[in-house]
Write a protein that holds these residues in place. Structure first.
Motif, PDB file in Angstrom:
ATOM      1  N   ALA A 255       0.837  -1.208   0.000  1.00 38.27           N
ATOM      2  CA  ALA A 255       0.000   0.000   0.000  1.00 38.27           C
ATOM      3  C   ALA A 255       0.870   1.255   0.000  1.00 38.27           C
ATOM      4  O   ALA A 255       0.576   2.228  -0.705  1.00 38.27           O
ATOM      5  CB  ALA A 255      -0.916   0.008   1.221  1.00 38.27           C
ATOM      6  N   CYS A 258       2.052   1.692  -3.371  1.00 35.96           N
ATOM      7  CA  CYS A 258       0.925   2.146  -4.208  1.00 35.96           C
ATOM      8  C   CYS A 258       0.712   3.646  -4.067  1.00 35.96           C
ATOM      9  O   CYS A 258       0.494   4.358  -5.048  1.00 35.96           O
ATOM     10  CB  CYS A 258      -0.367   1.427  -3.811  1.00 35.96           C
ATOM     11  SG  CYS A 258      -0.433  -0.265  -4.379  1.00 35.96           S
ATOM     12  N   ASP A 264      -3.808   1.374  -6.810  1.00 38.84           N
ATOM     13  CA  ASP A 264      -4.824   1.238  -5.759  1.00 38.84           C
ATOM     14  C   ASP A 264      -4.653  -0.129  -5.093  1.00 38.84           C
ATOM     15  O   ASP A 264      -4.888  -1.170  -5.714  1.00 38.84           O
ATOM     16  CB  ASP A 264      -6.215   1.360  -6.413  1.00 38.84           C
ATOM     17  CG  ASP A 264      -7.345   1.244  -5.390  1.00 38.84           C
ATOM     18  OD1 ASP A 264      -7.091   0.752  -4.262  1.00 38.84           O
ATOM     19  OD2 ASP A 264      -8.472   1.626  -5.723  1.00 38.84           O
ATOM     20  N   THR A 266      -6.370  -1.706  -2.995  1.00 42.34           N
ATOM     21  CA  THR A 266      -7.546  -2.581  -2.875  1.00 42.34           C
ATOM     22  C   THR A 266      -7.704  -3.413  -4.161  1.00 42.34           C
ATOM     23  O   THR A 266      -8.102  -4.571  -4.118  1.00 42.34           O
ATOM     24  CB  THR A 266      -8.846  -1.791  -2.576  1.00 42.34           C
ATOM     25  OG1 THR A 266      -9.080  -0.864  -3.630  1.00 42.34           O
ATOM     26  CG2 THR A 266      -8.756  -1.033  -1.272  1.00 42.34           C
ATOM     27  N   GLU A 267      -7.344  -2.815  -5.303  1.00 42.70           N
ATOM     28  CA  GLU A 267      -7.364  -3.556  -6.569  1.00 42.70           C
ATOM     29  C   GLU A 267      -6.234  -4.581  -6.602  1.00 42.70           C
ATOM     30  O   GLU A 267      -6.407  -5.711  -7.055  1.00 42.70           O
ATOM     31  CB  GLU A 267      -7.201  -2.577  -7.749  1.00 42.70           C
ATOM     32  CG  GLU A 267      -8.399  -1.660  -7.941  1.00 42.70           C
ATOM     33  CD  GLU A 267      -9.669  -2.438  -8.281  1.00 42.70           C
ATOM     34  OE1 GLU A 267      -9.624  -3.265  -9.201  1.00 42.70           O
ATOM     35  OE2 GLU A 267     -10.697  -2.232  -7.600  1.00 42.70           O
ATOM     36  N   ASN A 444      -9.386   1.596   4.577  1.00 37.73           N
ATOM     37  CA  ASN A 444      -9.872   1.477   3.186  1.00 37.73           C
ATOM     38  C   ASN A 444     -11.248   0.841   3.168  1.00 37.73           C
ATOM     39  O   ASN A 444     -11.537  -0.040   2.352  1.00 37.73           O
ATOM     40  CB  ASN A 444      -8.899   0.640   2.337  1.00 37.73           C
ATOM     41  CG  ASN A 444      -7.622   1.398   2.050  1.00 37.73           C
ATOM     42  OD1 ASN A 444      -7.563   2.614   2.216  1.00 37.73           O
ATOM     43  ND2 ASN A 444      -6.593   0.681   1.650  1.00 37.73           N
ATOM     44  N   ARG A 463      -4.463   4.009  -1.841  1.00 36.62           N
ATOM     45  CA  ARG A 463      -5.460   3.980  -2.927  1.00 36.62           C
ATOM     46  C   ARG A 463      -5.737   5.396  -3.412  1.00 36.62           C
ATOM     47  O   ARG A 463      -5.635   6.345  -2.650  1.00 36.62           O
ATOM     48  CB  ARG A 463      -6.758   3.284  -2.494  1.00 36.62           C
ATOM     49  CG  ARG A 463      -7.587   4.018  -1.506  1.00 36.62           C
ATOM     50  CD  ARG A 463      -8.661   3.227  -0.812  1.00 36.62           C
ATOM     51  NE  ARG A 463      -9.662   2.597  -1.629  1.00 36.62           N
ATOM     52  CZ  ARG A 463     -10.909   2.330  -1.176  1.00 36.62           C
ATOM     53  NH1 ARG A 463     -11.270   2.683   0.045  1.00 36.62           N
ATOM     54  NH2 ARG A 463     -11.768   1.712  -1.930  1.00 36.62           N
TER      55      ARG A 463
END
Ligand code: UDX
Ligand code: UDX
Length: 463
Positions: A255, A258, A264, A266-267, A444, A463
């Motif tokens: 993360a 990212c 992102d 979460t993706e 998130n 994200r």
């Protein structure tokens, strides 16, 4: 079967209540008189979904009793669970003094009748044999006093009293907030010990669970039971928690990358989680893991390894990522608000995870301390802590009674705990009550688009 559970904390109470529910006769022993009185009156001293109901029905059915009398508990149980806490010492090692006190106590009350003594508490590797030794010390103590009092009969010879017990390690894998569910739907049952008789009694105890009689999906194959040696069973508990903590630290590190490269997390978690070798569980990035187990067990394993000459490089990195993560929300607040002195920050959630009242090693505590240090005023709303009046020694934070009062006058909100309720708050109204409608989503958990249309400047983790 006749069961005694010693220690009615999160683990002991859930274990005792669930074993009573599946038909065993359980006596729970705790040395905290106030707690025992409360439980005798039908109230659970902790919040755990589903627990109070089962506690009441099993007590009414006469399957569940509470006492402070260890002697009575030991006399009753064929199987004696040790489930007292093993909190961390300031050095990070596990404090086993409560386990020691209970093991000695059990020893002094053994009378030759066969008992299986089960280590349910998370104890350092090698504790199975150590507990055996302490129980033996207790047996020897009581034998000595019996001899002094002239009360030793053949039935009470030291050898017979000592032959009357075996130690088994049966680690728990219950998550707070779903501990009752986890008890009835286990992924596996681990039994460590070298006595076939003791292992057979443990398998009999768990038969209704192994056969999934109380499971949500009764058509599943029986629960796998892993029978192994004491040390391996103890190690399984530490390794499982250390792996899960490492998995979370891993996704948190991803993360943080990212955040810098514009991906992102979460993706990314979805994408890697679809690989069955990785699985999608425990890949929720956020402000770090806490609670009564991960922090304590990862540190304890590090110490055990050091005692035996091994430097745990990966586990230390797991902890180090988590320490960084714990204060990440403060860094994000600094980016958004610059100066935090005299700003008011609202925390959504205090407990270390949803569906519990437990604040042990909760990330919220680090945030409160650091924000206070920087001169910010901190308010919080938590569905359980706010309504229960419990404050667990919380300082430096004003606990509000509802989310809107929390938002009122805040310069930013931080979502700390992913309580289900927080998905459905009136964010539009809350944004209007704030000085700056900024929301740092530390889990998130919320829908960024929905928050944006409610008027918030939304900041997630990676994200
Ligand atoms: C448990 C433990 O099994 C721990 O090893 C594991 O890592 C996490 O779960 P927990 O259930 O969280 O700990 O413990 P806690 O909530 O602290 O409760 C312990 C209970 O034991 C308390 O109710 C305490 O009053 C009782 N106790 C403690 C005794 O009855 N006798 C003692 O000598 C000490
Ligand atoms: C854990 C273990 O899961 C359980 O098997 C063991 O017996 C006791 O310790 P618990 O601490 O109750 O259970 O909760 P868990 O659901 O594992 O969460 C621990 C922490 O990790 C929480 O702070 C949670 O918010 C955090 N977490 C969890 C994440 O940050 N991301 C995730 O994907 C999962």
């Amino acid at each position: 079967m006749r069961v005694c559970v010693i220690g009615t904390g999160y683990v002991g109470l859930v274990t005792g209540v669930c074993l009573a529910h599946i038909g065993h006769h359980v006596i729970c022993v705790d040395n905290n008189e106030e707690k025992v009185k409360l439980m005798q009156s039908g109230q659970a001293p902790i919040f755990e979904p589903g627990l109070s109901e089962l506690m009441r029905s099993s007590s009414e059915a006469g399957h569940l009793e509470f006492t402070t009398d260890l002697a009575a508990g030991v006399a009753h149980g064929e199987i004696l669970f040790i489930a007292v806490g093993t909190p961390p010492l300031p050095t990070g090692e596990s404090d086993t003094r409560y386990v020691e006190a209970v093991a000695r106590g059990i020893g002094t009350h053994l009378d030759g009748a066969y008992k299986v003594i089960v280590n349910k508490s998370t104890v350092p590797i090698g504790s199975g044999d150590w507990v055996k030794m302490i129980v033996m010390d207790g047996v020897a103590e009581s034998h000595k006093s019996l001899v002094t009092a002239g009360g030793v009969s053949k039935a009470h010879s030291l050898e017979e009293m000592a032959a009357g017990f075996e130690v088994v390690s049966n680690p728990e894998f219950l998550r707070e907030g779903s501990a009752v569910y986890d008890t009835f739907n286990p992924d596996r049952i681990v039994l460590g010990g070298n006595s076939p008789k003791a292992i057979a009694m443990m398998q009999e105890l768990y038969t209704p669970l192994i056969e999934r009689q109380y499971a949500e999906d009764k058509s599943l194959p029986p629960v796998p039971v892993l029978v192994t040696d004491l040390s391996s069973a103890e190690m399984i508990k530490y390794a499982a928690n250390a792996f899960l903590a490492t998995k979370i630290s891993f996704i948190n590190e991803v993360a943080n990358i990212c955040d810098r490269v514009g991906a992102d997390v979460t993706e990314v978690a979805k994408g890697i989680g679809l690989d069955s070798r990785i699985s999608n569980k425990f890949l929720q990035a956020g402000i770090g893991w806490g609670g009564s187990c991960f922090p304590k067990d990862v540190l304890a394993l590090t110490h055990i390894a050091e005692d035996y000459g091994y430097d745990t490089k990966l586990l230390k990195a797991t902890v180090s990522v988590n320490q960084y993560q714990r204060l990440l929300a403060v860094e994000k607040l600094k980016q958004e608000l610059k100066m935090l002195k005299a700003k008011t920050i609202g925390l959504l959630g205090l407990t270390f995870k949803p569906d519990t009242d437990d604040l042990r090693d909760a990330p919220a505590l680090n945030l409160i301390e650091e924000l206070n240090r920087l001169g910010a005023k901190v308010k919080a709303y938590d569905p359980i802590i706010s309504s229960s009046g419990m404050r667990h020694g919380l300082t430096g934070v004003i606990v509000e009674t509802d989310p809107e009062r929390l938002a009122d006058g805040c310069d930013a909100l931080v979502l700390v705990t992913d309580w289900e309720q927080f998905a459905k708050l009136d964010y539009e109204k809350m944004a209007k009550l704030m000085n700056h409608p900024i929301l740092i989503d530390g889990r998130n958990f919320l829908d960024p688009e929905a928050l944006k249309s409610a008027g918030f400047h939304y900041v997630g983790i990676g994200r």
